[in-house]
Scaffold this motif. Structure first.
Motif, PDB file in Angstrom:
ATOM      1  N   MET A   1     -44.534 -15.858 -33.252  1.00  0.00           N
ATOM      2  CA  MET A   1     -46.168 -15.822 -33.066  1.00  0.00           C
ATOM      3  C   MET A   1     -46.446 -14.568 -32.088  1.00  0.00           C
ATOM      4  O   MET A   1     -47.312 -13.879 -32.313  1.00  0.00           O
ATOM      5  CB  MET A   1     -46.472 -17.112 -32.513  1.00  0.00           C
ATOM      6  CG  MET A   1     -46.277 -18.381 -33.574  1.00  0.00           C
ATOM      7  SD  MET A   1     -46.760 -19.771 -32.679  1.00  0.00           S
ATOM      8  CE  MET A   1     -46.928 -20.913 -34.244  1.00  0.00           C
ATOM      9  N   LYS A   2     -45.666 -14.349 -31.100  1.00  0.00           N
ATOM     10  CA  LYS A   2     -46.049 -13.362 -30.091  1.00  0.00           C
ATOM     11  C   LYS A   2     -45.769 -12.016 -30.952  1.00  0.00           C
ATOM     12  O   LYS A   2     -46.598 -10.930 -30.839  1.00  0.00           O
ATOM     13  CB  LYS A   2     -44.898 -13.215 -29.145  1.00  0.00           C
ATOM     14  CG  LYS A   2     -44.876 -14.379 -28.024  1.00  0.00           C
ATOM     15  CD  LYS A   2     -44.148 -14.425 -27.054  1.00  0.00           C
ATOM     16  CE  LYS A   2     -44.213 -15.627 -26.068  1.00  0.00           C
ATOM     17  NZ  LYS A   2     -43.062 -15.795 -25.051  1.00  0.00           N
ATOM     18  N   ASP A   3     -44.790 -11.884 -31.748  1.00  0.00           N
ATOM     19  CA  ASP A   3     -44.308 -10.572 -32.405  1.00  0.00           C
ATOM     20  C   ASP A   3     -45.426 -10.310 -33.399  1.00  0.00           C
ATOM     21  O   ASP A   3     -45.791  -9.095 -33.676  1.00  0.00           O
ATOM     22  CB  ASP A   3     -43.135 -10.786 -33.187  1.00  0.00           C
ATOM     23  CG  ASP A   3     -41.655 -10.612 -32.186  1.00  0.00           C
ATOM     24  OD1 ASP A   3     -42.003 -10.336 -30.948  1.00  0.00           O
ATOM     25  OD2 ASP A   3     -40.576 -11.105 -32.567  1.00  0.00           O
ATOM     26  N   ALA A   4     -46.396 -11.297 -33.706  1.00  0.00           N
ATOM     27  CA  ALA A   4     -47.112 -10.914 -34.971  1.00  0.00           C
ATOM     28  C   ALA A   4     -48.478 -10.513 -33.971  1.00  0.00           C
ATOM     29  O   ALA A   4     -49.500 -10.350 -34.856  1.00  0.00           O
ATOM     30  CB  ALA A   4     -47.578 -12.507 -35.467  1.00  0.00           C
ATOM     31  N   GLY A   5     -48.632 -10.693 -32.909  1.00  0.00           N
ATOM     32  CA  GLY A   5     -49.716  -9.925 -32.019  1.00  0.00           C
ATOM     33  C   GLY A   5     -50.467 -10.838 -31.327  1.00  0.00           C
ATOM     34  O   GLY A   5     -51.882 -10.618 -31.101  1.00  0.00           O
ATOM     35  N   TYR A   6     -49.726 -11.965 -30.716  1.00  0.00           N
ATOM     36  CA  TYR A   6     -50.881 -13.034 -30.114  1.00  0.00           C
ATOM     37  C   TYR A   6     -50.142 -13.456 -28.761  1.00  0.00           C
ATOM     38  O   TYR A   6     -49.001 -13.553 -28.501  1.00  0.00           O
ATOM     39  CB  TYR A   6     -50.755 -14.338 -31.192  1.00  0.00           C
ATOM     40  CG  TYR A   6     -51.655 -14.024 -32.298  1.00  0.00           C
ATOM     41  CD1 TYR A   6     -52.943 -14.390 -32.359  1.00  0.00           C
ATOM     42  CD2 TYR A   6     -51.054 -13.407 -33.457  1.00  0.00           C
ATOM     43  CE1 TYR A   6     -53.816 -13.960 -33.688  1.00  0.00           C
ATOM     44  CE2 TYR A   6     -51.856 -12.929 -34.503  1.00  0.00           C
ATOM     45  CZ  TYR A   6     -53.145 -13.349 -34.591  1.00  0.00           C
ATOM     46  OH  TYR A   6     -53.929 -12.881 -35.615  1.00  0.00           O
TER      47      TYR A   6
END
Length: 354
Positions: A143-148
């Protein structure tokens, strides 16, 4: 700011109802349905009937693995209660090695395709311990890697006025380029709500013509067994005559023929299970009706579930409580509207590994 909401694994609409009814006293901030997906036909029919009756084609009924995700319309927000079967503490906890474990990745794909401003993901509390905790860390990292920026928290819905002990991991994500920080809404404003199962089922009484309210057929033996079980007891803690005892080897599941305790919230409503798992009334020798189960999930009485009775039972058990969902969605709207609200202090939170 009107947020167009897309949903994967939408179920019968518990999250959607909470989202579309979220109200922060400012009509400039609200959530509207854009599209949804689930694999089960009856579940999709329930969602359409109650959430988007004028836009049935906005619900894509089918296996998410076969959907053309790139063809989905642009959204501002995403909700996905990804299937929890492989992360539940009940069962084998296969995690990523199971059939359902990897399905969360389709939510990640939608985040990457549409880059919505925020998302809400939901799963069982057991998600934290699946695969020795590795599954949860992997999901958060994706989820972080998706930009969040992500805000995971274990919500105990009975603390928020829901008449049922239901613990779920909810992960709120806000796109990292946006200047907003989500705070977990505090349960304190709901401390004095009477959320006993008795109040939920009796106040007001369920209308005689309410849908999904058929009684479950029960054998004379089951009725007799229930007559010996007191509120809060189950088939193994009650003082049963020998001929009514269950001949079970190994683990004795606490919810088998368990009666509700009228002075407490209900125990967790589930979507599957055989005899003895239907949730049993505190004073009548019977299982709850689907409408009664829906009340424990905080669905309104005019919410009509579609499909056969057992399908309806499963839909209700798999849903997110409407009331709990609405509280979280309202906190998200207040975050974007820069409206203060009571929140859980960081040192009181059960969020993990930000």
């Amino acid at each position: 700011m009107i947020f167009r909401l897309g949903e994967l694994f939408c179920g019968p609409g518990g999250l959607a109802y909470g989202a579309t009814h979220a109200d922060i006293g400012n009509d400039d901030f609200k959530i509207v349905h854009a599209w949804a997906n689930d694999y089960d036909r009856s579940t999709c029919d329930t969602y359409i009937h109650n959430i988007c009756p004028d836009a049935p084609d906005s619900v894509m009924c089918g296996d998410v693995r076969k959907l053309d995700l790139d063809a989905t319309t642009t959204i501002d927000a995403l909700a996905f209660g990804f299937p929890c079967n492989d992360f539940s503490v009940v069962g084998e906890q296969k995690g990523f090695d199971g059939t359902f474990g990897p399905l969360y990745s389709y939510g990640i794909k939608i985040l990457k395709i549409h880059q919505p401003q925020w998302f809400l993901a939901e799963n069982v509390g057991g998600l934290r311990s699946a695969n020795e905790g590795k599954a949860f860390k992997k999901i958060l990292q994706d989820m972080k890697d998706a930009g969040y920026k992500i805000y995971p928290h274990l919500y105990k819905f009975e603390e928020y006025g829901v008449p049922q002990a239901r613990h779920r991991m909810i992960i709120v994500g806000i796109r990292e380029d946006l200047p907003y920080e989500f705070k977990v809404p505090s349960p304190k404003p709901y401390e004095n709500i009477d959320n006993t199962c008795k109040t939920a089922l009796e106040c007001p009484p369920i209308p005689e013509n309410a849908c999904n309210n058929e009684l479950t057929k029960q054998s004379a033996k089951v009725v007799e067994r229930l007559s010996y079980i007191k509120p809060g007891e189950n088939a193994f803690t009650a003082d049963l005559p020998e001929e009514l005892k269950l001949k079970v080897k190994g683990a004795k599941i606490s919810q088998i023929y368990k009666r509700l305790d009228p002075s407490k919230p209900a125990y967790t409503v589930t979507g599957s299970g055989g005899g003895g798992t239907h949730i049993y009334h505190y004073s009548e020798n019977r299982a709850l009706t689907n409408r009664e189960r829906a009340r424990l999930q905080s669905f309104p009485d005019n919410y009509e579930f579609q499909g056969p009775k057992e399908s309806v039972r499963r839909q209700i058990g798999m849903a997110v409580p409407c009331r709990g969902a609405q509280i979280i969605f309202e906190a998200i709207l207040k975050t974007f509207a820069n409206i203060d609200y009571p929140f859980v202090e960081a040192n009181q939170s059960t969020d993990l590994d930000k």
